[in-house]
Each structure stands twice: as structure tokens, then as C-alpha cells.
Design an enzyme around this catalytic site. Structure first.
Site, PDB file in Angstrom:
ATOM      1  N   TYR A 100       0.888  -1.219  -0.023  1.00 24.97           N
ATOM      2  CA  TYR A 100       0.036   0.031  -0.100  1.00 24.97           C
ATOM      3  C   TYR A 100       1.034   1.281  -0.014  1.00 24.97           C
ATOM      4  CZ  TYR A 100      -3.994  -3.110   1.392  1.00 24.97           C
ATOM      5  OH  TYR A 100      -5.120  -3.852   1.166  1.00 24.97           O
ATOM      6  N   LYS A 122       3.775 -15.444   2.063  1.00 26.12           N
ATOM      7  CA  LYS A 122       3.670 -16.094   0.745  1.00 26.12           C
ATOM      8  C   LYS A 122       5.014 -16.442   0.390  1.00 26.12           C
ATOM      9  CE  LYS A 122       1.307 -17.964  -2.492  1.00 26.12           C
ATOM     10  NZ  LYS A 122       0.473 -19.226  -2.262  1.00 26.12           N
ATOM     11  N   ASP A 135      -2.701 -18.391   1.353  1.00 28.16           N
ATOM     12  CA  ASP A 135      -4.008 -19.298   0.949  1.00 28.16           C
ATOM     13  C   ASP A 135      -4.241 -20.260   1.826  1.00 28.16           C
ATOM     14  OD1 ASP A 135      -1.506 -20.289   0.284  1.00 28.16           O
ATOM     15  OD2 ASP A 135      -2.121 -20.886  -1.880  1.00 28.16           O
ATOM     16  N   ASP A 169      -5.091  -7.040   5.651  1.00 29.98           N
ATOM     17  CA  ASP A 169      -6.537  -6.505   5.099  1.00 29.98           C
ATOM     18  C   ASP A 169      -7.263  -7.554   4.791  1.00 29.98           C
ATOM     19  OD1 ASP A 169      -8.312  -4.745   4.264  1.00 29.98           O
ATOM     20  OD2 ASP A 169      -7.102  -3.851   2.701  1.00 29.98           O
ATOM     21  N   ASP A 193     -10.830  -9.185   7.073  1.00 30.69           N
ATOM     22  CA  ASP A 193     -12.197  -9.070   6.781  1.00 30.69           C
ATOM     23  C   ASP A 193     -12.828 -10.493   6.553  1.00 30.69           C
ATOM     24  OD1 ASP A 193     -12.045  -6.372   6.623  1.00 30.69           O
ATOM     25  OD2 ASP A 193     -11.802  -6.121   4.423  1.00 30.69           O
TER      26      ASP A 193
END
Length: 366
Positions: free
Chosen positions: A145, A195, A228, A252, A256
Site C-alpha cells: 500500500y 507467501k 492461501d 487486510d 475481513d
């Protein structure tokens, strides 16, 4: 802090349902102050769309000054369709990002719990989610970001969008420290999510987290998951998690996803910490369609207030607020987002009053 157990609180109600839920949170905080013998000096300031409409700035200088001078900041929510077409720098969310930077808030903490009384409201089977108690620790000021280069540029075959995911070793060390210290006060387990099978930045993330664990927190249990797989496990077996540590983008998404476990965003608080002044806000958005209807759930804002109290060192008061919320739910109080078929729903104000009533009758722990 101005004097012994007197705290300056900057209240930023924001937009949509923000003023309504924040009003109930402040009401509960004041009840806690009276019950536990400390004082709050709360002042209210504009932020987000409300500030844009008033001054053309989503984070006006006077709001910035009040936040810097406070012991903690309580935020309602920002944004709404009225400002969707605003240019960059003049959107409500720009004020929130600037506020986080102003306060040096690099760590976002999102607790996710599923009380037994509400397990039936989850989209998952009650027996799978009942008893879930985890915290997602999300790095908040780095990663994709904020990394450079970034932007949209013209290439030889058309436009090209570029964002850069980057982390410095020191940034990873400090967020890992927050997660391990939090785990030491909870059940002693950290799951670091990355990852590393694909991304170089995640390989560095894993190396640094492992090093911080080995050198400083060997008593804490540490495991690693690819993002994942972590997403799958959050849905498959959420009770396996204690503290989840991850980068900005992954945090993020995962926070959620985890927010769906209780069945309502109206139950989920958050804290953004790292500098001297903490920022506390409910996870839900401004929900402009609910504004002014009395249907908003104030519990996420109230529980954000409990996190605020804990941050200030008023841990007994924080625990009492959480017990009062649990007792209110056990007694059957439900705002419309929580009410099942045939269950009566109460208003925003009635839910706040019910929590205050139970808080004021709670015995002070020795």
C-alpha cells in the site's frame, strides 16, 4: 495524561453511523470511569467526510492537534457515497490514512471472538465457530500500500499499473515484537502468515520473524502458513488460532474474512498502535443507509473503547466493559443485525444503555 488517572480523549465521530455508535461508546467509557475511579476529558473533532464538508480537509489542523495532545483517539467511521467521486487527497479515507501516519500507528490489532450466545448467527456451523478467540496483528504502514515505485504509467503497449510490496527488516522486527508480546499475554501461540514460496519479500518476512522468535521469544509457539492456506484454515478451524501475524495486504484480506465468523461486523473492535497515542475504532464502515435510523450496532465501538481502556492501563475497567457486553448479549439484547427469526431487536441507544446498566452493577474486582 494530565494528572493521576485523568485521560484526554479525542473523539472523532466521523460519518454515517459513526456519531451514533461513538456516542454510546463514550457513554460506556464515562460509566467505566465513574465505576473505577478515573476521569476522562473528552473533546469532539471532525474527520472524514464531515470534515471535508466543513473545511475542505478530511483531517483539519485542529483535529490533528487534538489527536497529538490526547492520550487516546476514539474514531467512529469515515466515508460514504457522497464523497465517492472526490479527487485524491480529498476523500474521507485520506484523512484516516493521514491520521494513522500522524500517530505512528504501525500495528493494527483486530480481535475476533464468537460468544456462545451468538454462535448461531455465524454463516458457519455453530459448533465450528463457538469459542473462537483470536487476534490478527496486521502491519499497517508498509507493504504494497505504501511501497514505491507505484502508479499508472504509459507503456509501449498501453497503460501499466505498478505497486511495490516492500518491507525493511526493522519494520518486520517491530510488528513481530508486537505479536509475540501479545501472545505472551494470551495463549502463547503466534501464526505468521506470508507467501514465502513465491515472494522474496515474504522470504525476508519469514526469516526475520523466525529470528525474533529464536532470539527473544523462544517460549512462544510459532508456526508459519502461506496466506492461501491461512484463509482456508480460518474458515475450516478458526479455534486453532491465537495471534495471527501478517503483512499489510494479507492482513487486510484475512481480517475481513475473519470478521464474518461472528456473523456481524457490528461486534468487532480494532486498535491501531505503535506511537504514543493509540487509535481505536470499530471494524465496520459508516453504513450511511443506517444513519439516523437507530438500527446500528454500537458494540464494536464499545469494545473498541475497552481496548482503549486497556491501552491506558485501566485493565480492570476494560475487563468489566467486556463482561458487561457479554452479559447484555446473554440477556438476549440484539440489534437488528444480530436478531434471529422471531427475536426482538433493540435500538442503538437501548443497547448502549443495557451495557451501561450491567457495567454499573458489576462488582469491582479486587
Amino acid at each position: 495524561m494530565t494528572d493521576n488517572r485523568t485521560y484526554r480523549l479525542a473523539v472523532l465521530p466521523g460519518d454515517g453511523i459513526g456519531p451514533e455508535v461513538t456516542r454510546e461508546a463514550v457513554r460506556v467509557l464515562e460509566a467505566a470511569a465513574g465505576r473505577f475511579g478515573f476521569r476522562l476529558e473528552a473533546t469532539t473533532h471532525p474527520v472524514g467526510g464531515a470534515a471535508l464538508d466543513a473545511s475542505g480537509d478530511p483531517l483539519p489542523p485542529e483535529t490533528q492537534a487534538a489527536c497529538r495532545a490526547a492520550d487516546a483517539v476514539l474514531l467512529g467511521a469515515v466515508g460514504g457515497p457522497a464523497w465517492d467521486e472526490a479527487p485524491p487527497g480529498r476523500r474521507p479515507e485520506d484523512g484516516l490514512l493521514r491520521l494513522r501516519r500522524l500517530l505512528g500507528a504501525f500495528a493494527n490489532l483486530r480481535p475476533v471472538t464468537v460468544p456462545a450466545a451468538l454462535a448461531g448467527a455465524s454463516p458457519l456451523r455453530p459448533e465450528r465457530v463457538a469459542g473462537t478467540d483470536l487476534v490478527i496483528v496486521r502491519e499497517l504502514t508498509g507493504g504494497i500500500y505504501f511501497g514505491t515505485p507505484r502508479g499508472i504509467e504509459q507503456g509501449p503497449e498501453g497503460r501499466r499499473g505498478v505497486n511495490t510490496m516492500r518491507y525493511d527488516e526493522a519494520e518486520i522486527e517491530r510488528i513481530a515484537t508486537v505479536a509475540f508480546e501479545l501472545a505472551a499475554r494470551r495463549r502463547g501461540r503466534v501464526t505468521s502468515v506470508d507467501k514465502a514460496n513465491v515472494l522474496d519479500v515474504s522470504r525476508l518476512w519469514r526469516e526475520v520473524v523466525t529470528s525474533v522468535h529464536r532470539d527473544r521469544f523462544p517460549e512462544i509457539e510459532l508456526d508459519h502458513l502461506y496466506v492461501d492456506n491461512a484463509a482456508m484454515q480460518l474458515v475450516r478451524d478458526p479455534r486453532r488460532f491465537d495471534v495471527v501475524l501478517t503483512a499489510n495486504l494479507f492482513g487486510d484480506i484475512l481480517s475481513d474474512l475473519a470478521a464474518t465468523l461472528p456473523g456481524s461486523l457490528g461486534l468487532l473492535p480494532s486498535a491501531s498502535i505503535g506511537g504514543g497515542v493509540g487509535l481505536f475504532e470499530p471494524v465496520h464502515g459508516s453504513a450511511p443507509d443506517l444513519a439516523g435510523t437507530g438500527r446500528a450496532n454500537p458494540l464494536a465501538a464499545i469494545l473498541s473503547g475497552a481496548m482503549l481502556l486497556e491501552h491506558l492501563g485501566e485493565s480492570d475497567a476494560a475487563a468489566a466493559v467486556r463482561r458487561a457486553v457479554a452479559s447484555t448479549l446473554d440477556d438476549g439484547f440484539r440489534t437488528p443485525d444480530l436478531a434471529g427469526d422471531g427475536e426482538a431487536a433493540c435500538s442503538t441507544q437501548a443497547m448502549g444503555a443495557a451495557v451501561c446498566e450491567r457495567l454499573e452493577s458489576t462488582e469491582v474486582m479486587a
